[in-house]
Write a protein that holds these residues in place. Sequence first.
Motif, PDB file in Angstrom:
ATOM      1  N   GLU A  85       0.838  -1.210   0.000  1.00  0.00           N
ATOM      2  CA  GLU A  85       0.000   0.000   0.000  1.00  0.00           C
ATOM      3  C   GLU A  85       0.866   1.251   0.000  1.00  0.00           C
ATOM      4  OE1 GLU A  85      -3.230   0.519  -0.469  1.00  0.00           O
ATOM      5  OE2 GLU A  85      -3.264  -1.625  -0.897  1.00  0.00           O
ATOM      6  N   ARG A  88       2.098   1.827  -3.433  1.00  0.00           N
ATOM      7  CA  ARG A  88       1.026   2.378  -4.283  1.00  0.00           C
ATOM      8  C   ARG A  88       0.814   3.866  -3.995  1.00  0.00           C
ATOM      9  NH1 ARG A  88      -1.103  -2.985  -3.486  1.00  0.00           N
ATOM     10  NH2 ARG A  88      -1.329  -3.983  -5.521  1.00  0.00           N
ATOM     11  N   ARG A  89       0.809   4.251  -2.718  1.00  0.00           N
ATOM     12  CA  ARG A  89       0.645   5.660  -2.354  1.00  0.00           C
ATOM     13  C   ARG A  89       1.768   6.517  -2.913  1.00  0.00           C
ATOM     14  NH1 ARG A  89      -0.369   3.685   2.747  1.00  0.00           N
ATOM     15  NH2 ARG A  89       1.646   4.426   3.465  1.00  0.00           N
ATOM     16  N   ASP A  94       1.044   0.406  -9.733  1.00  0.00           N
ATOM     17  CA  ASP A  94      -0.377   0.743  -9.966  1.00  0.00           C
ATOM     18  C   ASP A  94      -1.259  -0.057  -9.049  1.00  0.00           C
ATOM     19  OD1 ASP A  94       0.382   2.433 -11.976  1.00  0.00           O
ATOM     20  OD2 ASP A  94       0.234   0.897 -13.510  1.00  0.00           O
TER      21      ASP A  94
END
Length: 94
Positions: A85, A88-89, A94
């Motif tokens: 996560e 991704r942040r 993606d």
Amino acid sequence: MTEQREQKDLRMPSESEQFGVVTQHLGGNHVRVRCADGETRLGRIPGRMKYRTWIEKDDVVLIDPWDWQDEKGDIEWRYESADAEQLRREGHID
């Protein structure tokens, strides 16, 4: 209560490695990985990870494509869900 999110220093890919997402577990020590360059590769889980690190569908991994056979590669690292996560942040995957 407010949730505190710590920023960890995560392992980033070296020159030859890249991020990938496991799309299918093929059994044994093989998985199908969708890589950051758009290619789908057959990933081999090396013996040092085979029984210590469980790799399942939708896990984010680092894969090192083989020099002599680009459609295959070795899985070098698996990220925990919180680490994925964070990646991704930060816009790495993606």
